[in-house]
Design an enzyme around this catalytic site. Sequence first.
Site, mmCIF file in Angstrom:
data_model
loop_
_atom_site.group_PDB
_atom_site.id
_atom_site.type_symbol
_atom_site.label_atom_id
_atom_site.label_comp_id
_atom_site.label_asym_id
_atom_site.label_seq_id
_atom_site.Cartn_x
_atom_site.Cartn_y
_atom_site.Cartn_z
ATOM 1 N N CYS A 1 0.861 -1.181 0.000
ATOM 2 C CA CYS A 1 0.000 0.000 0.000
ATOM 3 C C CYS A 1 0.900 1.234 0.000
ATOM 4 C CB CYS A 1 -0.877 -0.014 1.255
ATOM 5 S SG CYS A 1 -1.929 1.435 1.404
ATOM 6 N N HIS B 1 -9.026 -3.676 -2.209
ATOM 7 C CA HIS B 1 -8.063 -2.837 -1.465
ATOM 8 C C HIS B 1 -8.543 -1.379 -1.406
ATOM 9 C CE1 HIS B 1 -3.726 -1.887 -0.318
ATOM 10 N NE2 HIS B 1 -4.201 -0.697 -0.616
ATOM 11 N N GLU B 2 -8.993 -0.860 -2.561
ATOM 12 C CA GLU B 2 -9.414 0.549 -2.605
ATOM 13 C C GLU B 2 -10.757 0.757 -1.889
ATOM 14 O OE1 GLU B 2 -7.117 2.473 -3.298
ATOM 15 O OE2 GLU B 2 -5.856 1.008 -4.311
#
Length: 169
Positions: free
Chosen positions: A92, A134-135
Amino acid sequence: MIYPIVKFGNPVLEKPAEPVTVFDGELKKLVEDMFESMYEAKGVGLAAPQIGISKRLAVIDVTFKEDPDAKLVLINPQVIHTEGKFRQTEGCLSIPEFREPVTRAKKVTIRAQDLNGHWFEKTGEDLLARAFLHETDHLNGKLYISHISALKRDLIKRRIRKLIKAGEW
Ligand SMILES: [Zn+2]
């Protein structure tokens, strides 16, 4: 404009972001800036909270500039379907230098709005599926390290605290 990436430790990363309600030129400019900031940081996905803006907005390009059609803007995205499992090392931009394997769905369908406010659905597999999750997690104030073991997570947090103390974060 290139925004600096907000790093782990900043509370904006761990609170749910606000829905986007205005679809105007300002939003378009913000999205352009987010792509620019993402490419500058060598990322394939960036959520607005990562530049300190607590809005439900993310940009993705898993081809990293190879395919202009791969540029995706997700506004107010929701995960509506997941399928299978896929384990891969994940990182990330807000937790630089650290990477850990994370098991996520192999195939993911999201529903989101585009820059004009129109709803669309899109299905992605493997890396794109991972980017969707993830987003979307970012917009819910959740980081990928919440998907790894508590032991590994604590280790990472301890190392980050040391870096913060040393002024190296
Ligand atoms: Zn991230």
